[in-house]
Design a protein around this motif. Structure first.
Motif, short mmCIF file in Angstrom:
data_model
loop_
_atom_site.label_atom_id
_atom_site.label_comp_id
_atom_site.label_asym_id
_atom_site.label_seq_id
_atom_site.Cartn_x
_atom_site.Cartn_y
_atom_site.Cartn_z
N SER A 51 0.74 5.52 -0.34
CA SER A 51 -0.07 6.73 -0.33
C SER A 51 0.10 7.48 -1.65
O SER A 51 1.11 7.37 -2.34
CB SER A 51 0.36 7.63 0.84
OG SER A 51 -0.25 8.90 0.75
N HIS A 52 -0.92 8.27 -2.01
CA HIS A 52 -0.81 9.13 -3.19
C HIS A 52 0.10 10.32 -2.92
O HIS A 52 0.56 10.97 -3.87
CB HIS A 52 -2.20 9.62 -3.61
CG HIS A 52 -3.11 8.53 -4.09
ND1 HIS A 52 -2.67 7.45 -4.81
CD2 HIS A 52 -4.46 8.36 -3.94
CE1 HIS A 52 -3.68 6.66 -5.11
NE2 HIS A 52 -4.79 7.18 -4.58
N ARG A 99 0.84 -1.20 0.00
CA ARG A 99 0.00 0.00 0.00
C ARG A 99 0.87 1.24 0.00
O ARG A 99 1.73 1.41 0.86
CB ARG A 99 -0.92 0.00 1.22
CG ARG A 99 -1.97 1.10 1.16
CD ARG A 99 -2.94 1.00 2.32
NE ARG A 99 -2.33 1.42 3.58
CZ ARG A 99 -3.01 1.58 4.71
NH1 ARG A 99 -4.31 1.35 4.74
NH2 ARG A 99 -2.39 1.97 5.82
N LYS A 149 -5.66 1.97 -7.92
CA LYS A 149 -5.84 3.21 -7.17
C LYS A 149 -7.16 3.18 -6.40
O LYS A 149 -8.20 2.80 -6.92
CB LYS A 149 -5.84 4.41 -8.12
CG LYS A 149 -4.45 4.79 -8.63
CD LYS A 149 -4.49 6.09 -9.39
CE LYS A 149 -3.09 6.53 -9.82
NZ LYS A 149 -3.11 7.83 -10.54
N THR A 150 -7.08 3.56 -5.14
CA THR A 150 -8.26 3.82 -4.33
C THR A 150 -8.27 5.32 -4.04
O THR A 150 -7.49 6.08 -4.61
CB THR A 150 -8.23 3.00 -3.03
OG1 THR A 150 -7.10 3.40 -2.24
CG2 THR A 150 -8.14 1.51 -3.33
N LYS A 151 -9.13 5.74 -3.14
CA LYS A 151 -9.25 7.17 -2.88
C LYS A 151 -7.96 7.76 -2.33
O LYS A 151 -7.55 8.86 -2.72
CB LYS A 151 -10.39 7.42 -1.89
CG LYS A 151 -10.65 8.89 -1.60
CD LYS A 151 -11.85 9.06 -0.69
CE LYS A 151 -12.12 10.54 -0.43
NZ LYS A 151 -13.29 10.74 0.48
N ARG A 152 -7.28 7.02 -1.44
CA ARG A 152 -6.08 7.57 -0.79
C ARG A 152 -4.81 6.79 -1.07
O ARG A 152 -3.71 7.29 -0.82
CB ARG A 152 -6.30 7.63 0.72
CG ARG A 152 -7.44 8.54 1.15
CD ARG A 152 -7.60 8.54 2.66
NE ARG A 152 -8.68 9.42 3.09
CZ ARG A 152 -9.08 9.55 4.35
NH1 ARG A 152 -8.49 8.84 5.30
NH2 ARG A 152 -10.06 10.37 4.66
N TYR A 153 -4.96 5.56 -1.58
CA TYR A 153 -3.78 4.71 -1.73
C TYR A 153 -3.76 4.02 -3.08
O TYR A 153 -4.78 3.93 -3.78
CB TYR A 153 -3.76 3.63 -0.63
CG TYR A 153 -3.75 4.17 0.78
CD1 TYR A 153 -2.56 4.59 1.37
CD2 TYR A 153 -4.93 4.25 1.52
CE1 TYR A 153 -2.54 5.09 2.66
CE2 TYR A 153 -4.92 4.76 2.82
CZ TYR A 153 -3.72 5.18 3.38
OH TYR A 153 -3.71 5.67 4.66
N SER A 154 -2.57 3.51 -3.40
CA SER A 154 -2.39 2.58 -4.51
C SER A 154 -1.99 1.25 -3.88
O SER A 154 -1.06 1.20 -3.08
CB SER A 154 -1.31 3.05 -5.48
OG SER A 154 -1.69 4.24 -6.15
#
Length: 263
Positions: free
Chosen positions: A148-149, A146, A171-176
């Motif tokens: 962070s962006h 995981r 990609k999710t809202k806050r992480y890859s």
């Protein structure tokens, strides 16, 4: 400022029970060193119980491999035979004076607190063995990576290297995030981390061991910013990986390796 008010509902519900103070003497940290039954002090990563030990001859050099069998669901991504085969592609001077390659299974706490693909120890002490060693650590297949962006320059560069290794991130809202696969692990550990750690050793050999005043040279070397040493190792790994790929020497088919039956 309002006067603090005692709130009985905030009372610790564990007081007076067997759970009172639970965890206070066992915080999530890795002990830096401890003393074994023989009275020797060692860092946690030096406490290795190998299931396989073998001396390999590479040109004019001899490298000893220590191998801990990985736990179920874990993998190194490569075998001792793979590592020796890759090192044999490099000139003798590139791994001169390196004594050990150690395959190590970390504990759960060590994986949580200090996860690494591998590490270079300039002077490892493992039982009666002494000398520079590259450690490669077992990884849990299927584990989630995981990121962070919000990344600084160094972390962004490492994230891009992981994608080049074949780690597929979503990609999710806050992480890859990515699930660790055997193929991507092999690319990261064998074709990059191993050479990266060898780059640290070459840096140390050039800046310290090749100098007349070893004490002064060592002080100057360890005073360098970590970013500078990491940049050297990354450049070294990229140079040799590019050279080996241009000759179609890597990637290569996994070499045969059968762990001897344990007594």
């Amino acid at each position: 400022m309002p006067t603090p008010v005692w709130r009985p509902e905030r009372r610790n519900r564990n007081i007076g029970t067997p759970a009172s103070g639970l965890g206070q003497s066992n915080r999530m940290r890795i002990p830096e060193s401890w003393q074994d039954s023989s009275g020797n002090w060692s860092c946690y990563y030096e406490r290795v119980r190998p299931d396989f030990v073998k001396d390999y001859r590479i040109g004019s050099n001899t490298i000893k491999v220590l191998y801990e069998k990985p736990s179920d669901g874990f993998s190194y991504g490569c075998s001792p035979e793979d590592v020796i085969h890759l090192l044999s592609m490099l000139p003798d001077d590139e791994h001169r004076l390196l004594d050990y390659v150690i395959f190590r299974q970390p504990t759960r706490k060590q994986r949580q607190q200090c996860p690494v693909w591998g590490r270079l120890i300039y002077h490892a002490e493992i039982g009666d063995l002494r000398g520079p060693a590259i450690f490669l650590e077992a990884q849990e297949l299927g584990a989630k990576l995981r990121w962070s962006h919000k990344l600084d320059v160094e972390d962004r560069a490492e994230f891009e290297r992981l994608k080049e290794d074949g780690h597929e991130f979503e990609k999710t809202k806050r992480y890859s995030t990515s699930r660790l696969t055997e193929k991507a692990l092999r690319n990261t550990v064998l074709y990059r981390t191993l050479i990266h750690e060898l780059g640290h050793w070459q840096h140390y050999e050039n800046d310290v061991l090749a100098q007349e005043d070893l004490d002064l040279a060592a002080d100057l070397y360890f005073a360098k910013p970590n970013v500078e040493k990491e940049q050297y190792a990354h450049s070294y790994a990229e140079k040799w990986a590019k050279a080996l790929r241009s000759k179609n020497l890597i990637p290569f088919t996994p070499r045969d390796f059968d762990l001897p039956a344990l007594a």
